[in-house]
Design a protein around this motif. Sequence first.
Motif, PDB file in Angstrom:
ATOM      1  N   ILE A 546     -12.977   1.189  33.790  1.00 44.02           N
ATOM      2  CA  ILE A 546     -13.501   0.899  32.456  1.00 44.02           C
ATOM      3  C   ILE A 546     -12.368   0.893  31.437  1.00 44.02           C
ATOM      4  O   ILE A 546     -11.541   1.803  31.414  1.00 44.02           O
ATOM      5  N   PHE A 547     -12.319  -0.153  30.628  1.00 45.85           N
ATOM      6  CA  PHE A 547     -11.343  -0.230  29.546  1.00 45.85           C
ATOM      7  C   PHE A 547     -12.086  -0.425  28.235  1.00 45.85           C
ATOM      8  O   PHE A 547     -13.132  -1.052  28.209  1.00 45.85           O
ATOM      9  N   LYS A 562      -4.037  -4.060  31.420  1.00 45.04           N
ATOM     10  CA  LYS A 562      -4.460  -3.299  32.593  1.00 45.04           C
ATOM     11  C   LYS A 562      -5.762  -3.866  33.148  1.00 45.04           C
ATOM     12  O   LYS A 562      -5.976  -3.883  34.354  1.00 45.04           O
ATOM     13  N   TYR A 563      -6.596  -4.302  32.243  1.00 41.17           N
ATOM     14  CA  TYR A 563      -7.867  -4.911  32.669  1.00 41.17           C
ATOM     15  C   TYR A 563      -7.599  -6.114  33.555  1.00 41.17           C
ATOM     16  O   TYR A 563      -8.194  -6.285  34.614  1.00 41.17           O
ATOM     17  N   ARG A 571      -9.651  -4.501  42.290  1.00 36.52           N
ATOM     18  CA  ARG A 571     -10.332  -3.258  41.967  1.00 36.52           C
ATOM     19  C   ARG A 571     -11.564  -3.530  41.105  1.00 36.52           C
ATOM     20  O   ARG A 571     -12.563  -2.858  41.213  1.00 36.52           O
ATOM     21  N   GLY A 572     -11.461  -4.529  40.251  1.00 35.86           N
ATOM     22  CA  GLY A 572     -12.579  -4.850  39.370  1.00 35.86           C
ATOM     23  C   GLY A 572     -12.524  -4.007  38.116  1.00 35.86           C
ATOM     24  O   GLY A 572     -12.071  -2.867  38.159  1.00 35.86           O
ATOM     25  N   ALA A 573     -12.950  -4.563  36.989  1.00 33.77           N
ATOM     26  CA  ALA A 573     -12.852  -3.808  35.751  1.00 33.77           C
ATOM     27  C   ALA A 573     -13.925  -4.243  34.767  1.00 33.77           C
ATOM     28  O   ALA A 573     -14.476  -5.335  34.865  1.00 33.77           O
ATOM     29  N   ILE A 574     -14.213  -3.342  33.839  1.00 38.90           N
ATOM     30  CA  ILE A 574     -15.147  -3.639  32.748  1.00 38.90           C
ATOM     31  C   ILE A 574     -14.392  -3.436  31.447  1.00 38.90           C
ATOM     32  O   ILE A 574     -13.689  -2.439  31.289  1.00 38.90           O
ATOM     33  N   LEU A 575     -14.516  -4.386  30.561  1.00 44.35           N
ATOM     34  CA  LEU A 575     -13.905  -4.226  29.250  1.00 44.35           C
ATOM     35  C   LEU A 575     -15.017  -4.047  28.231  1.00 44.35           C
ATOM     36  O   LEU A 575     -15.869  -4.908  28.073  1.00 44.35           O
TER      37      LEU A 575
END
Lengths: 739, 391
Positions: A546-547, A562-563, A571-575
């Motif tokens: 999470i960002f 980083k996102y 890895r996958g990410a949420i902004l």
Amino acid sequence: MKLNIEGLLVYFPYDYIYPEQYSYMLELKRTLDARGHGVLEMPSGTGKTISLLSLIVAYQKVVEELRKLMEYYSKQTGESNNFMALALSSRKNLCIHPEVSALRFGKEVDGKCHTLTASYIRAQRHSDPDVPVCRFYEDFDAVGRQVPLPAGIYNLDDLKDFGRRKGWCPYYLARYSLLHANIVVYSYHYLLDPKIADLVSKELAKKSVVVFDEAHNIDNVCIDSMSVNITRRTLDRCQGNVDTLHNAIQKIKETDAEKLKMEYRRLVEGLKEANVARETDVYLANPVLPDEILKEAVPGTIRTAEHFVGFLKRFLEYLKSRLRVHHVVQESTPQFLKDIFDKVCIDRKPLRFCSERLQSLLRTLEIADIADFSAVTLISNFATLVSTYSQGFTIIIEPFEDRTPTIANPVLHFSCMDPSIAIKPVFQRFQSVIITSGTLSPLDIYPRILDFRPVTMASFTMTLARTCLCPLIVGRGNDQVALSSKFETREDFAVIRNYGNLLLEMSAIVPDGIVAFFTSYVYMENIVASWYEQGILENIQRNKLIFIETPDAAETSMALEKYQEACENGRGAILLSVARGKVSEGIDFVHHFGRAVIMFGVPYVYTQSRILKARLEYLRDQFQIRENDFLTFDAMRHAAQCVGRVIRGKTDYGIMIFADKRYARADKRGKLPRWIQEHINDGSLNLTVDETVQLSKHFLRQMAQPFRQEDQLGLSLLTLEQLESEEMLKKISQIAHQT
Amino acid sequence: MDEEPERTKRWEGGYERTWEVLKEDESGSLKATVEEILFQSKRKRVTESHGQVRLGMMRHLHVVIDCSRTMDDHDLKPNRLTASLKLLETFVEDYFDQNPISQLGLITTKNKRAEKLTDLAGNPKKHIVALKKAVDTVCIGEPSLYNSLHLAIQTLKHMPGHTSREILVILSSLTTCDPANICELIKTLKSLKVRVSVIGLSAEVRVCTVLTRETGGSYHVILDESHFKELLMLHVKPPPASSSSECSLIRMGFPQHTVAYLSDQDAKPSFSMAHLDSSGGAGLSLGGYFCPQCHAKYTELPVECKVCGLTLVSAPHLARSFHHLFPLQAFTESPAEGFCQACQGELKDKSIFTCPICGGVFCSECDLFIHDSLHCCPCYLIPDGTISVCH
């Protein structure tokens, strides 16, 4: 390929063309032919800009040909080379002076540049060779003007390279070359902000075509360029400025009294020069310099330098006293003028000349570093504006911020409520003004708030070989609790939990990047804190990192970096970001950087703000736009901006989730751009979280199937032959949705 | 209640919109555009594969099975893990059926770790037993793409250059938990000429796209179970050998099967070398295949001799690999009516397929079957029974 658009030969640099591009050019041509203004909406990523340029280049060539008549006719095809286009930016981005360009802030660069290049500095150098000057500017001034920039296309780096090679200042070179460039690309502010427009754009030819690209926010830009905010700090700095002025006048009086006399005489003559220029229609009008004052001489009360400084002091004291209030004051400009007359006996007329008078004084005193005088310039601009416009502006004095009622931080907002004031000279002066963006719906509101009459208004859809966008309106949680960010349910535990659930479920099924938008920073903080307590964040982090976007620019760009890295390596990410923030306006999430975007709530602007209330009132009285209509329009264009971040082309795909039950209502839905609206069917309204997950899963699998260019060909991508077929032309004519 | 408590009921499962599979396009026919595209790609596969290309017939394939939390999902019945393992069983059988002189190994990944289920070996039985056992695995944690690939190349990099090195990843999760930067590993894979293919069970993940593009593999995402099967079967066929792979002569042994009877005085019962390490399995037996070089005994072929390292195969195995080199020509597509000569069904599709040599007509299903499984046109088997080659 070469296209024939209603008789105009257009060179298009690709082998294939989207049907909507053709349609777009068609509409554009009609606008230019009619010498009128236009509003065009086309989805982002469908090649809007290239269509624009292709047609405008072709169009300009036709104009060229008409003027030069038949003798050039035979050379027509060989003519394409003597074409010049350049980009212009601030000194900060263009400076190549080793010391000046090392400075970090734009203001510093401007100031330093000014100390090296101002005319009197250079004059001083004639007598005293030790005075430092910028050698790039000197070289440019010596020879640069005689030799025009060779034809070609220049971006900022090209200009800098060219400048370095020749030893000429790229900034002044670019500004000088604007006059004979065929295409100029620069920021809105160079045209809309009166202070800059006066320097840069006033000599643009009347026949120019002005295109505002990505213009969905143009009204706010207009308003910002005309509004003035005055705090106690501004006044303190202004006081300092006035003192410096005073000292400088004393000094010059002792050494060079003649100069002041000269100025006085010039002021008696009045601003005739500027008036002549405007009458002969050479320059773009400046809204800060009203027509009336050009015809008159500067009033006697402020004609001498000392009197003027005294006048400024009085005005300053008055403003200081106004800031010492303990309650909120809102008044119109005539009220303000009456008050100032009653209290300190300042008349309206000298106020109006304030801005011009200050410029003249600064010139006479030969003050090099203009940057230091920004405060007094601001105040004088305010004085001119407040006395010139009796309508369209309002003055609000707030003794403290709403959030911190105990800390005194008085601000005087002089706020423009009518965007048409700033943009009026542009519409009047130029033959065709085009306003275009991916999200302009509803189209009819722009002509109304900007006060112009367009000849074309069209919205284009995306022709797609596969449905690559999936707008879903989530109205309920799995427990049937209505999801909404409206004020009453904002703190509701169940709503927050269901929002968390939605994000959690989506994080498990959407690959790579998810972007989530909240309506405000405060709301985001509340929700994220609550999710943390409920353990939802922990669960989400098992699926994705999470960002969070913060108001701090450095932090945000770090988070973004980083996102993207997390999306890149699987890895996958949420902004988590905020509508109206930096992320929602400027950053594209192509392909894997944004497979889904979730809009939590409707991004209404903060309605308690007094400035907004005043503006709404004004809109209602002047333009008959109801408050609610405007608020919804504003919220929906921001929502559309946010969700539009994920689709940046036809090979891209993404899910758009509107998580608020209010989106399902026709008044909200109807204000989304047509290319999104088209894909919202009755089955995607008021879904529960579960249904959303199922639909998304299905969509993502479908989209993951191999998709090649051949599949698009003939449907959403055309070759020249396909374009010219009867059937396709008929289809194309339906793409543009005239309003 | 005979059901396990953790398995949810049908009505508790995901909300499915089965009717949405049927979609009407503009002309009113019930064929979704995506399906149309899929059909096209299916056809393409058949037509594409029929160039005269060198195929890597000796394959070394590692199958990586994701056993992470997401494999518990019920969108494949009864859950993703069981369904995938079931399909993999048939895949293993088909793989050895079509590539008898190749080897295969299984790797599972869960809880950020990768474990070897079976080593690279040429015996299908061992793998199938392992797969059957794996059904009870508890799906937990996140998978690690890096660790599994790393584990796979540990063995693959020692394989000789003339064989193909392949990894097939069955990935259900959308995230991967890696100890190091995977881009470096992709470069290593590329330099080692390992071909990585991925079958995604949920959606397109960027890192897999990059991984497969860089290493020359394929990346597909399943739509449903039957599509999953199709995608798996794509990997049964050997991939084209890269032109840079070296050529070399390989020593192979062709042991005769000796049958001995208890009555025979000379026959001595002996252990099979293949079963030495496994505790269970067959015990003493009389006959078997004896390595021509060192006389070690094996009960099954193909196998690599444990004593002298010679590859032992039987002649039919080599012959079976032969059809890959001379594939059946693509049938021409044309619109016509009539009956399919293979299944005798009426030809309802908009196009039919004609064998360019004998002129037999087939429906699209039979066409696929002939090309994927039969490898010869059923209408013109030459009387001596050998496979006819269309040249």
